[in-house]
Enzyme design. Structure first.
Site, short mmCIF file in Angstrom:
data_model
loop_
_atom_site.label_atom_id
_atom_site.label_comp_id
_atom_site.label_asym_id
_atom_site.label_seq_id
_atom_site.Cartn_x
_atom_site.Cartn_y
_atom_site.Cartn_z
N GLU A 133 0.82 -1.21 0.00
CA GLU A 133 0.00 0.00 0.00
C GLU A 133 0.85 1.27 0.00
O GLU A 133 0.58 2.22 -0.71
CB GLU A 133 -0.91 0.02 1.24
CG GLU A 133 -2.15 -0.82 1.10
CD GLU A 133 -2.92 -0.53 -0.18
OE1 GLU A 133 -3.32 0.63 -0.36
OE2 GLU A 133 -3.11 -1.45 -0.98
N ASP A 134 1.87 1.26 0.86
CA ASP A 134 2.54 2.52 1.17
C ASP A 134 3.93 2.69 0.58
O ASP A 134 4.59 3.70 0.81
CB ASP A 134 2.63 2.71 2.70
CG ASP A 134 1.25 2.71 3.35
OD1 ASP A 134 0.28 2.97 2.61
OD2 ASP A 134 1.15 2.45 4.55
#
Ligand code: MN
Length: 720
Positions: free
Chosen positions: A76-77
């Site tokens: 995600e990051d």
């Protein structure tokens, strides 16, 4: 940031050197991906996944789960790709990571009204694929709650409410009580800060006040265990503040000792009972407060002995509760579903977990304060499901690969096998539930680990399986197996069953099956083409015996009734035979023969039977040829005493096509002749034979009618 030596030692101890190296590899991988990122509190981002992994190690999650704890925010990051994870850690780890990022993706793609619901829904779906996704998610959420203080007050409230609404019930559903209590207390702190402080103060003050008594209780139990030579661990801990708060709100403030939970944890079940007896010798038990959840586990399979005893004081005594359980029960109580993984990983050195369900039957309402979160009606039911942890009429069990399989209540390992793959079901020869061999008809419980044993020498499914399986898909697959693979056998079995059942009911199958019309109806109704297909369908259970025999038998009964009626009618009508004159035998009793049913105008003869008078036949009657020729006498009709009407019948042989019966009856009606009965049948060669009874005035009229019927194109012949 580097991994602490202490943690490294811990994972080497638990998982072994090789696995520990994998975890270190994951740490380094995530560390590099998150490099330069910081959290809201200012610390390096990697500290979050690292702490999540620590939580997972402390609950003894398996190696892939711990690795996913470290990698859980990478997709995600960071710029991390799925392929990188696949290459470095394999498919299992990737799948869990993908499941986790799906939950995140939903969060970023929120819709206006249904946002929380979508989240819940997706989460459960994800959970449906691999329960380990939920473990990582819960550890992630727990750490976020533990570090919530750095967020803005609005965010704190929002995240805490979301945790109480979604993640606490999820932990509860998975039986992970330790997680549940930790998260619950943290939510309490942010959502009800005032009450939280009050409860905390209350607990601390009272703990201090009664510390001496509590220590005394602990010491006395320890002494007791030694005295009885039992290896016991005594835990005295303050109950969760949210739990105490809720209890106080319900029941009012109870005595201080109620805030402490005493637990005696022993090695074996028999030690539980020994300790219970010993405790009761020492302190007086309170009536009606002894609960044996070992002999009678709770629905969720929680196991423990509970008793409340009186700690003696000057004014009569203070009641306090003691829980007694084995180590494995304890681990199950704390970690629920996750406990299975612990033991799975270290199965060789640890004893098996006894409890086998992770869904807790707790229906504590959390909805009171969260009714504003979800508004859509459609989602109400779903919310209810996740809040109560209950699916009505459904169970969820696990494959050895951690997949969750949904089955109907009462499902057995065979249903499970078929749910995974048809061949797994067909080759199934046995099953293990939670590592133990069981009969294949053992009902499964939610949370069970199921393993199917197969053999290449398996003879395939048994017909009995159709009776014991619960899921429609398993039954359909078994039926289809018998339909396809065992055609010859099915034909034989179906035929045998039908013959046997027909015989039992007093019929012969071959006689019944002469009724081709009914056979055709049955075949058409069930989309079968041949007689063999009907047999086969009965053989594999596609249609039932009564669906076949019942139809024939009721038709047969109808026919018999009709025939009886017909005979009675004819006998009545032709009773008066005064119209017949027999040369020299006027005094004899005269009777019209049923075989040819002569009517006035027919060329007739009489047959003098022994003791039964004279029977009148048509001269061309086939029966006569078989009779004693010297008993045949000449006879004529008496034209003076004819009746007005005579009953006559004839057989029409025609093509077995729709509309034939109709054209015959129309022809008769057109000729103003009354039909007394009409009865259709089908011959072996497939032709229709229609027997018609009519009321006619003269022979000429009958012959005329017969000729007209003969002229119908589908009619082959008409026989009198
Ligand atoms: Mn995270």
């Amino acid at each position: 940031m580097v991994m602490e030596q202490e943690f490294l030692k811990q994972i080497e101890n638990i998982y072994g050197k090789e696995n520990a190296n994998l975890i270190v590899k994951a740490f380094n991988f995530a560390n590099e991906k998150h490099s330069g990122q910081t959290r809201d509190g200012g610390e390096e981002y990697i500290s979050h996944p690292y702490n999540v992994a620590k939580i997972l190690v402390n609950m003894r999650a398996d190696v892939p789960t711990v690795i996913c704890g470290l990698l859980h925010d990478c997709l995600e990051d960071t710029n991390c790709t799925e392929k990188e994870i696949l290459d470095a850690f394999g498919e299992v780890v990737l799948n869990i990571c993908v499941g986790l990022s799906k939950i995140e993706a939903i969060k970023t793609a929120r819709t206006k009204n249904n946002e929380e619901n979508e989240n819940l829904r997706k989460m459960l779906l994800t959970l449906g694929k691999d329960a380990r996704v939920a473990f990582v998610k819960l550890a992630d959420r727990l750490h976020n709650m533990q570090t919530l203080s750095v967020k803005s007050p609005e965010k704190q409230l929002k995240i805490a409410q979301e945790t109480l609404d979604i993640f606490v019930p999820l932990a509860e559903r998975l039986g992970m009580n330790k997680f549940k209590h930790k998260m619950e207390d943290l939510c309490f702190k942010y959502i009800y800060p005032k009450e939280y402080e009050e409860t905390k103060k209350f607990l601390e003050e009272n703990y201090k006040k009664s510390e001496n008594i509590l220590n005394d209780i602990k010491n006395q139990i320890e002494k007791l265990a030694k005295q009885y030579n039992i290896d016991a661990q005594i835990q005295s801990r303050i109950k969760s503040s949210y739990g105490v708060f809720k209890k106080q709100r319900q029941k009012g403030k109870d005595h201080v000792l109620d805030i402490i939970a005493h637990r005696i944890i022993v090695k074996e079940i028999k030690d539980c009972y020994t300790m219970l007896g010993a405790v009761h010798n020492l302190w007086k038990p309170v009536d009606g407060r002894i609960k044996d959840y070992i002999a009678m586990p709770k629905k969720n399979l929680y196991m423990s002995l509970h008793t409340t005893v009186l700690y003696p004081t000057e004014n009569g005594g203070i009641p306090f509760e003691i829980q007694i359980r084995t180590e494995e029960m304890h681990i199950y109580c704390e970690y629920g579903m996750a406990a299975h993984w612990m033991y799975k990983e270290q199965g060789s050195k640890a004893t098996k977990v006894q409890g086998n369900s992770a869904i807790y039957n707790m229906k504590k309402s959390l909805s009171k304060n969260s009714s504003n979160v979800l508004k859509s009606d459609e989602s109400e039911e779903f919310l209810q499901i996740i809040k109560t942890g209950f699916y009505v009429n459904k169970i969820f069990v696990f494959t050895p690969n951690f997949n969750v399989i949904e089955l109907p209540e009462g499902a057995i390992p065979l249903d499970f096998a078929y749910a995974i793959h048809t061949n797994l079901g067909n080759k199934c020869v046995g099953a293990k539930i939670n590592g133990k061999m069981v009969p294949i008809n053992t009902p499964l419980q939610t949370g069970d680990f199921v393993e199917v044993l197969t053999s290449s020498n398996s003879n395939g499914p048994s017909r009995d399986w159709l009776k014991i399986c619960k899921s429609r898909s398993a039954i359909a697959k078994i039926k289809s197996y018998f339909k396809k693979e065992k055609k010859e056998e099915n034909i034989k079995i179906g035929k045998d069953i039908l013959e046997e059942q027909a015989k039992r009911k007093g019929y012969s199958l071959s006689k019944l099956f002469e009724d081709k019309e009914t056979l055709g109806e049955i075949a058409a109704k069930h989309h079968l083409l041949t007689l063999d297909e009907i047999y086969a369908a009965v053989g594999y259970g596609g249609i039932t015996v009564s669906q076949v025999l019942g139809k024939f038998i009721s038709k047969q009964a109808q026919r018999e009734k009709k025939e009886k009626k017909l005979i009675a009618q004819q006998e009545n009508a032709n009773k008066s035979s005064d119209s017949i004159i027999i040369d020299g035998h006027d005094d004899l009793l005269k009777k019209v023969a049923k075989c040819c049913n002569p009517i006035p105008g027919d060329d007739i003869v009489g047959y003098v039977s022994r003791g039964r008078g004279v029977t009148i036949h048509r001269r061309d009657c086939a029966t006569l040829k078989c009779l004693e020729q010297d008993r045949i006498v000449e006879t004529t009709w008496n034209k003076q005493s004819l009746s007005e009407f005579y009953n006559a019948n004839f057989k029409v042989v025609a093509k077995n096509a729709s509309g034939v019966l109709n054209s015959i009856s129309t022809k008769i009606a057109d000729n103003k002749v009354d039909i007394t009965f009409i009865n259709g049948d089908v011959t072996k060669s497939g032709d229709a034979v229609i027997t018609v009874g009519v009321r006619i005035k003269t022979r000429e009229q009958l012959m005329d009618l017969i000729n007209k019927i003969k002229s119908i194109p589908a009619v082959y012949d008409v026989l009198r």
